[in-house]
Design a protein around this motif. Sequence first.
Motif, PDB file in Angstrom:
ATOM      1  N   ARG A   1       0.830  -1.213   0.000  1.00  0.00           N
ATOM      2  CA  ARG A   1       0.000   0.000   0.000  1.00  0.00           C
ATOM      3  C   ARG A   1       0.859   1.254   0.000  1.00  0.00           C
ATOM      4  NH1 ARG A   1      -2.868  -2.736   4.146  1.00  0.00           N
ATOM      5  NH2 ARG A   1      -2.012  -1.282   5.695  1.00  0.00           N
ATOM      6  N   SER A   2       2.057   1.146   0.577  1.00  0.00           N
ATOM      7  CA  SER A   2       2.951   2.304   0.665  1.00  0.00           C
ATOM      8  C   SER A   2       3.840   2.450  -0.569  1.00  0.00           C
ATOM      9  CB  SER A   2       3.832   2.182   1.916  1.00  0.00           C
ATOM     10  OG  SER A   2       3.042   2.147   3.083  1.00  0.00           O
ATOM     11  N   GLY A   3       3.644   1.595  -1.569  1.00  0.00           N
ATOM     12  CA  GLY A   3       4.393   1.719  -2.813  1.00  0.00           C
ATOM     13  C   GLY A   3       5.789   1.160  -2.762  1.00  0.00           C
ATOM     14  N   ALA A   4       6.058   0.213  -1.862  1.00  0.00           N
ATOM     15  CA  ALA A   4       7.403  -0.344  -1.739  1.00  0.00           C
ATOM     16  C   ALA A   4       7.768  -1.172  -2.971  1.00  0.00           C
ATOM     17  CB  ALA A   4       7.496  -1.215  -0.493  1.00  0.00           C
ATOM     18  N   ARG A   5       9.040  -1.132  -3.324  1.00  0.00           N
ATOM     19  CA  ARG A   5       9.565  -2.068  -4.311  1.00  0.00           C
ATOM     20  C   ARG A   5       9.951  -3.325  -3.558  1.00  0.00           C
ATOM     21  NH1 ARG A   5      15.250  -1.915  -7.755  1.00  0.00           N
ATOM     22  NH2 ARG A   5      14.954  -3.971  -8.698  1.00  0.00           N
ATOM     23  N   MET A   6       9.286  -4.446  -3.867  1.00  0.00           N
ATOM     24  CA  MET A   6       9.480  -5.684  -3.134  1.00  0.00           C
ATOM     25  C   MET A   6      10.491  -6.576  -3.849  1.00  0.00           C
ATOM     26  SD  MET A   6       7.366  -5.001  -0.691  1.00  0.00           S
ATOM     27  CE  MET A   6       7.166  -6.524   0.248  1.00  0.00           C
ATOM     28  N   VAL A   7      11.333  -7.263  -3.053  1.00  0.00           N
ATOM     29  CA  VAL A   7      12.364  -8.141  -3.609  1.00  0.00           C
ATOM     30  C   VAL A   7      12.425  -9.427  -2.785  1.00  0.00           C
ATOM     31  CG1 VAL A   7      13.766  -6.249  -4.516  1.00  0.00           C
ATOM     32  CG2 VAL A   7      14.179  -7.092  -2.191  1.00  0.00           C
ATOM     33  N   ASP A   8      13.081 -10.422  -3.364  1.00  0.00           N
ATOM     34  CA  ASP A   8      13.321 -11.690  -2.667  1.00  0.00           C
ATOM     35  C   ASP A   8      14.559 -11.539  -1.794  1.00  0.00           C
ATOM     36  OD1 ASP A   8      13.904 -14.257  -1.833  1.00  0.00           O
ATOM     37  OD2 ASP A   8      13.837 -15.153  -3.830  1.00  0.00           O
ATOM     38  N   PHE A   9      14.397 -11.701  -0.488  1.00  0.00           N
ATOM     39  CA  PHE A   9      15.506 -11.615   0.453  1.00  0.00           C
ATOM     40  C   PHE A   9      15.552 -12.912   1.248  1.00  0.00           C
ATOM     41  CE2 PHE A   9      17.295 -10.344   4.650  1.00  0.00           C
ATOM     42  CZ  PHE A   9      18.539  -9.926   4.209  1.00  0.00           C
ATOM     43  N   GLY A  10      16.386 -13.844   0.798  1.00  0.00           N
ATOM     44  CA  GLY A  10      16.508 -15.117   1.489  1.00  0.00           C
ATOM     45  C   GLY A  10      15.203 -15.893   1.570  1.00  0.00           C
ATOM     46  N   GLY A  11      14.388 -15.800   0.505  1.00  0.00           N
ATOM     47  CA  GLY A  11      13.116 -16.511   0.499  1.00  0.00           C
ATOM     48  C   GLY A  11      11.956 -15.731   1.076  1.00  0.00           C
ATOM     49  N   TRP A  12      12.212 -14.487   1.503  1.00  0.00           N
ATOM     50  CA  TRP A  12      11.159 -13.618   2.031  1.00  0.00           C
ATOM     51  C   TRP A  12      10.939 -12.442   1.090  1.00  0.00           C
ATOM     52  CZ3 TRP A  12       8.412 -14.167   6.696  1.00  0.00           C
ATOM     53  CH2 TRP A  12       8.793 -15.265   7.472  1.00  0.00           C
ATOM     54  N   GLU A  13       9.682 -12.114   0.839  1.00  0.00           N
ATOM     55  CA  GLU A  13       9.362 -10.939   0.029  1.00  0.00           C
ATOM     56  C   GLU A  13       9.406  -9.715   0.943  1.00  0.00           C
ATOM     57  OE1 GLU A  13       6.377 -10.251  -3.561  1.00  0.00           O
ATOM     58  OE2 GLU A  13       5.334 -10.273  -1.634  1.00  0.00           O
ATOM     59  N   MET A  14      10.395  -8.853   0.713  1.00  0.00           N
ATOM     60  CA  MET A  14      10.657  -7.741   1.616  1.00  0.00           C
ATOM     61  C   MET A  14      10.808  -6.437   0.832  1.00  0.00           C
ATOM     62  SD  MET A  14      10.713  -9.091   4.635  1.00  0.00           S
ATOM     63  CE  MET A  14      11.444  -7.785   5.622  1.00  0.00           C
ATOM     64  N   PRO A  15      10.542  -5.290   1.467  1.00  0.00           N
ATOM     65  CA  PRO A  15      10.700  -4.006   0.771  1.00  0.00           C
ATOM     66  C   PRO A  15      12.169  -3.629   0.607  1.00  0.00           C
ATOM     67  CG  PRO A  15      10.049  -3.641   3.053  1.00  0.00           C
ATOM     68  CD  PRO A  15      10.003  -5.135   2.829  1.00  0.00           C
ATOM     69  N   LEU A  16      12.573  -3.311  -0.628  1.00  0.00           N
ATOM     70  CA  LEU A  16      13.924  -2.799  -0.877  1.00  0.00           C
ATOM     71  C   LEU A  16      13.987  -1.308  -0.564  1.00  0.00           C
ATOM     72  CD1 LEU A  16      16.792  -3.323  -1.947  1.00  0.00           C
ATOM     73  CD2 LEU A  16      15.926  -2.726  -4.229  1.00  0.00           C
ATOM     74  N   HIS A  17      12.974  -0.591  -1.016  1.00  0.00           N
ATOM     75  CA  HIS A  17      12.843   0.834  -0.679  1.00  0.00           C
ATOM     76  C   HIS A  17      11.424   1.271  -1.005  1.00  0.00           C
ATOM     77  CE1 HIS A  17      12.963   1.852  -4.955  1.00  0.00           C
ATOM     78  NE2 HIS A  17      14.092   1.163  -5.061  1.00  0.00           N
ATOM     79  N   TYR A  18      11.085   2.469  -0.592  1.00  0.00           N
ATOM     80  CA  TYR A  18       9.751   3.030  -0.832  1.00  0.00           C
ATOM     81  C   TYR A  18       9.829   4.217  -1.788  1.00  0.00           C
ATOM     82  CZ  TYR A  18       8.525   0.230   3.248  1.00  0.00           C
ATOM     83  OH  TYR A  18       8.348  -0.809   4.132  1.00  0.00           O
ATOM     84  N   GLY A  19      10.867   4.255  -2.617  1.00  0.00           N
ATOM     85  CA  GLY A  19      11.024   5.333  -3.578  1.00  0.00           C
ATOM     86  C   GLY A  19      12.446   5.822  -3.663  1.00  0.00           C
ATOM     87  N   SER A  20      13.095   6.024  -2.505  1.00  0.00           N
ATOM     88  CA  SER A  20      14.466   6.521  -2.499  1.00  0.00           C
ATOM     89  C   SER A  20      15.252   5.907  -1.352  1.00  0.00           C
ATOM     90  CB  SER A  20      14.511   8.046  -2.384  1.00  0.00           C
ATOM     91  OG  SER A  20      15.840   8.493  -2.203  1.00  0.00           O
ATOM     92  N   GLN A  21      16.154   4.993  -1.701  1.00  0.00           N
ATOM     93  CA  GLN A  21      17.009   4.380  -0.680  1.00  0.00           C
ATOM     94  C   GLN A  21      17.871   5.424   0.017  1.00  0.00           C
ATOM     95  OE1 GLN A  21      19.291   0.998  -2.073  1.00  0.00           O
ATOM     96  NE2 GLN A  21      21.013   1.513  -0.740  1.00  0.00           N
ATOM     97  N   ILE A  22      18.381   6.392  -0.725  1.00  0.00           N
ATOM     98  CA  ILE A  22      19.250   7.417  -0.144  1.00  0.00           C
ATOM     99  C   ILE A  22      18.482   8.269   0.860  1.00  0.00           C
ATOM    100  CG2 ILE A  22      20.657   9.445  -0.643  1.00  0.00           C
ATOM    101  CD1 ILE A  22      21.937   6.872  -1.547  1.00  0.00           C
ATOM    102  N   GLU A  23      17.272   8.685   0.524  1.00  0.00           N
ATOM    103  CA  GLU A  23      16.481   9.497   1.448  1.00  0.00           C
ATOM    104  C   GLU A  23      16.130   8.712   2.703  1.00  0.00           C
ATOM    105  OE1 GLU A  23      13.128  11.107  -0.593  1.00  0.00           O
ATOM    106  OE2 GLU A  23      14.356  12.246  -2.029  1.00  0.00           O
TER     107      GLU A  23
END
Length: 362
Positions: A12-34
Amino acid sequence: MQKTVLNDCHRRSGARMVDFGGWEMPLHYGSQIEEHHAVRRDAGMFDVSHMCAVDIEGDDAAAFLRRLIANNIDKLKVSGKALYSAMLNEDGGVIDDLIVYFFDDRNYRMVINAGTAEKDLAWMGARLDDRQLAVTLTARRQGAGALAMIAVQGPNARQKVWDALPGCRAACEPLKPFFAAVSGELLIARTGYTGEDGYEIALPADQADGLWQALAAAGVRPCGLGARDTLRLEAGMNLYGQDMDETVSPLDAGLAWTVDLLAPRDFVGKTALLAKPRRHQFLGLVLRDRGVLRAHQRVISSHGDGEITSGSFSPTMQQAIALARLPLAVAIGDSVEVAIRDKLLAARVVKPCFVRNGNILV
């Protein structure tokens, strides 16, 4: 992929989801640096519910942990105190790094990594069978007792947790670092993985969405795995699977401070550590030339070669930094070279804590 109880919230928050050790987890919500800067300058929160809390209970709980982990739980005298350590195999390699919380001599909680949880639980169960101890292991991942975990980190993190959970302030405001307190159904620990102050909160899984929303309303920024990795690297904190694994001794991974070889107790892997002293130093690198430092790059020194275990660009320092295993004769302040493709780039050896509490230390 497995999903945490906050998965829908991330989407719902617009996260980019990725596979992290078999878990679907948010990589970032728009800007990793911010997100990285939010933690260094204000407050950010991370879903760490993929990690596994294991309650260790019974008359032999203390005896079991004395044998299981490399650090000495006899250091734990006050309820709520936490201890960082590792489980080792018989060869002295790191099965996992972990935190143990002490409540009393019959009751402990261990938090283990997501990707190693099944392996860890099998190893722990086998060690129980070896000695026929009166101990119950309860993994708090599923069913009625399932827990979620949210880490809130940054210079303003504690205040914003109190704003979101005013009822917890009396219990958790007095906490010193590496202590935890119970507040209702929550366990609130003054621990973290970013080099900033804050809390890690374990709570019933069905309450996690409500807490996440309350923290967001209090001004805490959602953060993903990308910022978590650059933050922990700046803080000089190890990542299991990169900086150490079952083939690496904790003495070679900068974790000698988590190993108690002096007490008379025996623990799994102690004999191997005594027979195989430290062979490498675990130090930091700051790149002097333009480029990016990554894991597995070769480090060339006048005392022999080493290897980068974790590397990235530091948003706080605006430089490429890394953690590396280096020959014992290398000293802080030395100049080395890093082999990146067909080039040798200059780097400086530093103490492996680059940034702590918002301050650049190297």
